[in-house]
Design a protein around this motif. Structure first.
Motif, PDB file in Angstrom:
ATOM      1  N   ARG A 475       0.843  -1.209   0.000  1.00 10.36           N
ATOM      2  CA  ARG A 475       0.000   0.000   0.000  1.00 10.36           C
ATOM      3  C   ARG A 475       0.875   1.254   0.000  1.00 10.36           C
ATOM      4  NH1 ARG A 475      -4.698  -2.146   2.694  1.00 10.36           N
ATOM      5  NH2 ARG A 475      -4.854  -4.290   1.884  1.00 10.36           N
ATOM      6  N   MET A 476       0.335   2.308  -0.573  1.00 10.41           N
ATOM      7  CA  MET A 476       1.019   3.602  -0.582  1.00 10.41           C
ATOM      8  C   MET A 476       0.034   4.670  -0.147  1.00 10.41           C
ATOM      9  SD  MET A 476       2.465   5.691  -3.880  1.00 10.41           S
ATOM     10  CE  MET A 476       0.806   5.876  -4.514  1.00 10.41           C
ATOM     11  N   ALA A 477       0.487   5.616   0.680  1.00 17.23           N
ATOM     12  CA  ALA A 477      -0.390   6.689   1.140  1.00 17.23           C
ATOM     13  C   ALA A 477       0.449   7.919   1.468  1.00 17.23           C
ATOM     14  CB  ALA A 477      -1.192   6.247   2.356  1.00 17.23           C
ATOM     15  N   GLN A 478      -0.208   9.059   1.474  1.00 15.98           N
ATOM     16  CA  GLN A 478       0.437  10.301   1.887  1.00 15.98           C
ATOM     17  C   GLN A 478       0.066  10.600   3.330  1.00 15.98           C
ATOM     18  OE1 GLN A 478       2.644  10.789  -1.165  1.00 15.98           O
ATOM     19  NE2 GLN A 478       2.473  12.664   0.030  1.00 15.98           N
ATOM     20  N   ASP A 479       1.039  10.842   4.175  1.00 19.48           N
ATOM     21  CA  ASP A 479       0.772  11.221   5.555  1.00 19.48           C
ATOM     22  C   ASP A 479       0.255  12.654   5.571  1.00 19.48           C
ATOM     23  OD1 ASP A 479       1.286  12.344   8.281  1.00 19.48           O
ATOM     24  OD2 ASP A 479       2.046  10.327   8.654  1.00 19.48           O
ATOM     25  N   GLY A 480      -0.968  12.829   6.101  1.00 23.25           N
ATOM     26  CA  GLY A 480      -1.613  14.140   6.061  1.00 23.25           C
ATOM     27  C   GLY A 480      -0.878  15.202   6.842  1.00 23.25           C
ATOM     28  N   GLU A 481      -0.164  14.822   7.908  1.00 24.87           N
ATOM     29  CA  GLU A 481       0.516  15.810   8.748  1.00 24.87           C
ATOM     30  C   GLU A 481       1.920  16.127   8.244  1.00 24.87           C
ATOM     31  OE1 GLU A 481       0.432  14.432  12.720  1.00 24.87           O
ATOM     32  OE2 GLU A 481      -1.745  14.507  12.906  1.00 24.87           O
ATOM     33  N   SER A 482       2.689  15.059   7.954  1.00 25.68           N
ATOM     34  CA  SER A 482       4.086  15.289   7.566  1.00 25.68           C
ATOM     35  C   SER A 482       4.272  15.465   6.066  1.00 25.68           C
ATOM     36  CB  SER A 482       4.948  14.107   8.040  1.00 25.68           C
ATOM     37  OG  SER A 482       4.567  12.918   7.365  1.00 25.68           O
ATOM     38  N   GLY A 483       3.273  15.017   5.273  1.00 25.27           N
ATOM     39  CA  GLY A 483       3.407  15.074   3.823  1.00 25.27           C
ATOM     40  C   GLY A 483       4.289  13.983   3.252  1.00 25.27           C
ATOM     41  N   GLN A 484       4.771  13.066   4.105  1.00 25.69           N
ATOM     42  CA  GLN A 484       5.639  11.994   3.637  1.00 25.69           C
ATOM     43  C   GLN A 484       4.854  10.940   2.857  1.00 25.69           C
ATOM     44  OE1 GLN A 484       7.171  10.840   7.564  1.00 25.69           O
ATOM     45  NE2 GLN A 484       9.231  11.362   6.856  1.00 25.69           N
ATOM     46  N   THR A 485       5.559  10.276   1.953  1.00 30.62           N
ATOM     47  CA  THR A 485       4.997   9.101   1.281  1.00 30.62           C
ATOM     48  C   THR A 485       5.279   7.883   2.156  1.00 30.62           C
ATOM     49  OG1 THR A 485       5.346  10.054  -0.906  1.00 30.62           O
ATOM     50  CG2 THR A 485       5.068   7.659  -0.778  1.00 30.62           C
ATOM     51  N   VAL A 486       4.231   7.180   2.538  1.00 28.75           N
ATOM     52  CA  VAL A 486       4.363   6.027   3.428  1.00 28.75           C
ATOM     53  C   VAL A 486       3.972   4.770   2.658  1.00 28.75           C
ATOM     54  CG1 VAL A 486       3.543   4.944   5.576  1.00 28.75           C
ATOM     55  CG2 VAL A 486       3.845   7.432   5.462  1.00 28.75           C
ATOM     56  N   ILE A 487       4.881   3.790   2.619  1.00 31.35           N
ATOM     57  CA  ILE A 487       4.563   2.502   2.002  1.00 31.35           C
ATOM     58  C   ILE A 487       4.356   1.468   3.107  1.00 31.35           C
ATOM     59  CG2 ILE A 487       5.752   2.990  -0.167  1.00 31.35           C
ATOM     60  CD1 ILE A 487       8.105   1.293   0.822  1.00 31.35           C
ATOM     61  N   SER A 488       3.422   0.563   2.892  1.00 31.63           N
ATOM     62  CA  SER A 488       3.095  -0.457   3.889  1.00 31.63           C
ATOM     63  C   SER A 488       3.164  -1.830   3.249  1.00 31.63           C
ATOM     64  CB  SER A 488       1.686  -0.225   4.457  1.00 31.63           C
ATOM     65  OG  SER A 488       1.567   1.064   5.006  1.00 31.63           O
ATOM     66  N   GLY A 489       3.560  -2.814   4.048  1.00 37.50           N
ATOM     67  CA  GLY A 489       3.672  -4.171   3.535  1.00 37.50           C
ATOM     68  C   GLY A 489       3.626  -5.189   4.645  1.00 37.50           C
ATOM     69  N   MET A 490       4.018  -6.417   4.308  1.00 33.47           N
ATOM     70  CA  MET A 490       3.874  -7.550   5.218  1.00 33.47           C
ATOM     71  C   MET A 490       5.074  -7.769   6.120  1.00 33.47           C
ATOM     72  SD  MET A 490       0.859  -8.429   4.493  1.00 33.47           S
ATOM     73  CE  MET A 490       0.774  -9.869   5.543  1.00 33.47           C
ATOM     74  N   GLY A 491       6.152  -7.013   5.941  1.00 36.42           N
ATOM     75  CA  GLY A 491       7.320  -7.193   6.791  1.00 36.42           C
ATOM     76  C   GLY A 491       8.524  -6.463   6.235  1.00 36.42           C
ATOM     77  N   GLU A 492       9.643  -6.555   6.962  1.00 33.71           N
ATOM     78  CA  GLU A 492      10.862  -5.852   6.559  1.00 33.71           C
ATOM     79  C   GLU A 492      11.355  -6.310   5.189  1.00 33.71           C
ATOM     80  OE1 GLU A 492      13.854  -4.625   9.881  1.00 33.71           O
ATOM     81  OE2 GLU A 492      12.936  -6.505  10.559  1.00 33.71           O
ATOM     82  N   LEU A 493      11.396  -7.629   4.974  1.00 32.53           N
ATOM     83  CA  LEU A 493      11.892  -8.140   3.701  1.00 32.53           C
ATOM     84  C   LEU A 493      11.008  -7.694   2.545  1.00 32.53           C
ATOM     85  CD1 LEU A 493      13.886  -9.905   2.137  1.00 32.53           C
ATOM     86  CD2 LEU A 493      12.383 -11.857   2.580  1.00 32.53           C
TER      87      LEU A 493
END
Length: 738
Positions: A475-493
């Motif tokens: 998943r990809m999303a924009q953090d509303g407060e910091s404006g950063q691009t945040v990617i999400s996944g199932m783990g570090e690897l």
């Protein structure tokens, strides 16, 4: 009168015919799944070699400069792991096999999930030393979810410490499977002195009472030999155990067993097939893929015991009748007149898109055809969007190679080029039917990423959009407060692989922030709200009053948020109620404690008031947002953190240090067991405490320890962690404003 090809009931009018059975009885759609490093890709490589699809065997890690055929990505060959599932097709004797090799690492579990969704059967590979491991349990759960019949293959019998009988016991005890060897343990090894590891020479087929050895540098030649006298008694004992297990779940073999009549090979083989297809039995094969032993007998087992497409009952949903279940028969028949005459075209087309890839010539869409025939140039309908589109190119996949074909029919797994869709979409010829969707697990870890150079921004966005489309767990999303691009996944690897792919495939170097855990917020008790939103600044004002309560949903509730309209009368005009629901739904997207989504909450609206002039949808939406936030603070709000199921395997001499480290990480040890010289610990540990654990474990165990982890569930954090999280969140908000 011709049947309407768009009517869902048409599917029920075309059960599979004798012609379909004759056409598809020799087709097998199978997957290979297992715990990481159990030998899945090595087994796939041998299957391709023995079926003539490749001319030479290559190593998985690519040390010979070529690498395994099914691991086509450079990253896969470098790391020695499978990252993406790969599809191919081959011919074993008279059987056409569509094969999908899936990853073993839990971070890529979506690849296993969507493969099993479309396959008819599977091979569960187990290491003869490691046995049933954490991901073996996960894969078994996925196979059960989609009712996939399976064979078990106990691999790596050449390794020191191999104990296939221990693995067979674990299949029965840990996975609760009615399993038995079709090749027995002691009677398996045709060597003197009897033993395992490097002295393994061949196998005995307990069904046929035949012995086989594998000759030639690559085990190409399977030679039948007489069963050695010293193994005869052992063979009969193992065969009796096999018959007893099958008799428990198959009426035909059971009747012969109760009558104490001999069970011949044909009767036993048919009984095993019936029991396997009914999910009542799992035949167990053994061998060593790396040493080229036992693979041909496993392929015979795929033909003998796994289902053809006709054997599987598929069910879709009728989009024209409130998604009522409708059978989807595997048929390639032509549409006929009710009077019996022949019409044009094929039976109703139903195909499921289960995997997407970005190819050199556009999007590559893997599809499983459940009914009808799909041809190059056909016009098909995407039931998710309602759009009609043309099939410009139809191909069969051989890992990363393409073979153009003119048409494919029910039971086939093929790929389309240049067709825009999403994973899980159903294609039909207009029939208002869709196949059930693929289960997608929620991501558990996030990272803040940004391109190092400004001129890389376009490629950065292109890469993230592509990865998000290909992988539903990314998943990809924009953090509303910091404006950063945040990617999400199932783990570090999982996230590490995508960051590396951005560098290699799109030439984007990323700056990566500290991993961010996907916390959730919830409430522990009910609270009421009565909020008046009133604003007057000249002209039309805003007026809305809402009253009601919020309460926790019971544990295990299928939805994360519920809105209930408990208003009697029209104190709030019905036209504004959708705006109220929308306001509450928006409020749960970001909790007031640490800004993470709120779940496990029911909102009941019981009262309110409206103004004839100043009320509006916006006013009621804002009133609901503020009302929820005010009540949330009084409802015992707390934070939930993801808990991981961790399995650690390390030499017993390091057990004390490993257990102490898990306790320091606020983990709970659920059990332990001995496996040779190793201890296997099972624990539940907060994900936030697991960062950097691989390095710590290597240090504690002199590089001999290994671990796997998978998402278990969300649980409330302790009070000290709650205080720390809320304090950090407030500090971050203050810094952002300043």
């Amino acid at each position: 009168m011709r049947l309407d090809p768009r009517a869902p009931e048409l599917l029920a009018c075309f059960p599979a015919s004798d012609e379909d059975r004759a056409l598809l009885s020799d087709v097998r759609n199978i997957g290979i799944s297992a715990h990481i490093d159990s030998g899945k890709t090595t087994l796939s490589e041998r299957i391709l070699y023995y079926t003539g699809r490749i001319n030479a065997i290559h190593e998985v890690r690519g040390k010979d400069g070529v690498g395994a055929k099914m691991d086509s990505m450079d990253l896969e060959r470098e790391k020695g792991i499978t990252i993406q599932s790969a599809a191919t097709f081959c011919q074993w004797k008279d059987t056409h096999i569509n094969l999908i090799d899936t990853p073993g690492h839990v971070d890529f579990t979506i690849e296993v999930e969507r493969a099993l969704r479309v396959l008819d059967g599977a091979i569960l590979v187990l290491c003869s030393v490691g046995g049933v491991q954490s991901q073996s349990i996960t894969v078994d759960r996925q196979m059960r979810r989609y009712d996939v019949p399976r064979l078990a293959f106990i691999n790596k019998l050449d390794r020191a410490g191999a104990d296939p009988m221990k693995v067979l016991r674990q299949l029965r005890e840990k996975l609760r499977l009615n399993a038995a060897a079709v090749q027995g343990r002691s009677a398996v090894y045709l060597q003197i002195p009897m033993g395992v590891e490097d002295s393994m020479k061949g196998l005995i087929d307990l069904v046929e009472r035949k012995a086989f050895v594998f000759e030639g540098p690559s085990g190409d030649t399977v030679v039948e030999i007489p069963v050695p006298v010293e193994f005869m008694a052992e063979m009969e004992a193992k065969r009796t155990e096999l018959v007893e297990r099958v008799a428990e779940v198959d009426e035909g073999v059971g009747e012969l067993f109760l009558m104490e009549e001999p069970v011949d090979a044909a009767s036993l083989r048919h009984g095993i097939r019936r029991a396997t297809l009914s999910l009542g039995f799992v035949p167990v094969f053994m061998g060593s893929a790396f040493k080229n032993k036992g693979v041909q007998l496993l392929l015979d087992g795929v033909t003998d015991y796994l289902p053809c497409p006709i054997d599987i009952t598929n069910t879709g949903v009728d989009l024209a009748d409130s998604e009522a279940p409708v059978p989807v028969h595997c048929t390639r028949q032509v549409i006929v007149e009710r009077s019996g005459g022949r019409g044009g075209g094929s039976g109703p087309l139903v195909a499921l898109a289960f995997k997407l890839e970005e190819g050199r010539f556009g999007q590559l869409t893997y599809v499983r055809i459940y009914s009808g025939v799909l041809r190059k140039g056909d016009n098909i309908v995407n039931q998710s969007t309602g759009k009609r589109l043309k099939v410009p190119r139809l191909v069969r996949m051989h890992s990363n190679e393409l073979e153009d074909i003119a048409e494919a029919g029910a039971g086939d797994i093929v790929a389309l080029f240049g067709v825009e869709c999403a994973s899980g979409d159903t294609f039909t010829d207009g029939t208002r039917v869709a196949m059930t969707s693929i289960r997608v697990p929620e991501p558990v870890m996030s990272l803040a990423v940004a391109p190092r150079a400004r001129d890389q921004s376009a490629n950065f966005s292109k890469a993230l959009n592509r990865f998000q489309k290909e992988d539903p767990t990314f998943r990809m999303a924009q953090d509303g407060e910091s404006g950063q691009t945040v990617i999400s996944g199932m783990g570090e690897l999982h996230l590490e692989i995508y960051i590396e792919r951005m560098r290699r495939e799109y030439r984007v170097d990323c700056e990566v922030g500290r991993p961010r855990v996907n916390y959730r917020e919830t409430i522990t008790r009910a609270a009421t709200f009565d909020y008046l939103h009133k604003k007057q600044s000249g002209g039309q004002g805003q007026y809305a009053r809402v009253a009601g309560r919020i309460e926790p949903l019971p544990p295990g509730h299928p939805t994360k948020f519920e809105f209930e309209n408990g208003i009697i009368g029209n104190v709030i005009p019905p036209a504004y109620l959708p705006a109220c629901e929308k306001g509450f739904a928006e409020a749960v997207n970001s909790g007031s404690l640490i800004g993470h989504p709120v779940e496990g909450v029911r909102v009941v609206l019981t009262d309110g008031a409206a103004h004839a002039v100043d009320s509006s949808e916006l006013a009621f939406k804002l009133a609901c947002v503020h009302a929820f936030r005010a009540a949330f603070e009084r409802a015992g709000a707390t934070v939930l953190e993801p808990i991981m199921r961790v399995e650690v395997q390390a030499p017993t001499e390091f057990q004390g240090g490993v257990m102490g480290d898990i306790n320091r990480r606020k983990g709970v040890i659920n059990g332990s067991e001995q496996e040779g010289d190793d201890t296997v610990l099972e624990a539940s540990v907060p994900l936030n405490q697991m960062f950097g654990y691989s390095t710590a474990l290597r240090s504690m165990t002199q590089g001999k320890g290994e671990f796997t982890m998978e998402y278990q569930g969300h649980q409330p954090v302790t009070q000290d962690v709650l205080a720390e999280l809320t304090s950090n969140h407030q500090a971050a908000k203050t810094a952002a404003r300043g």
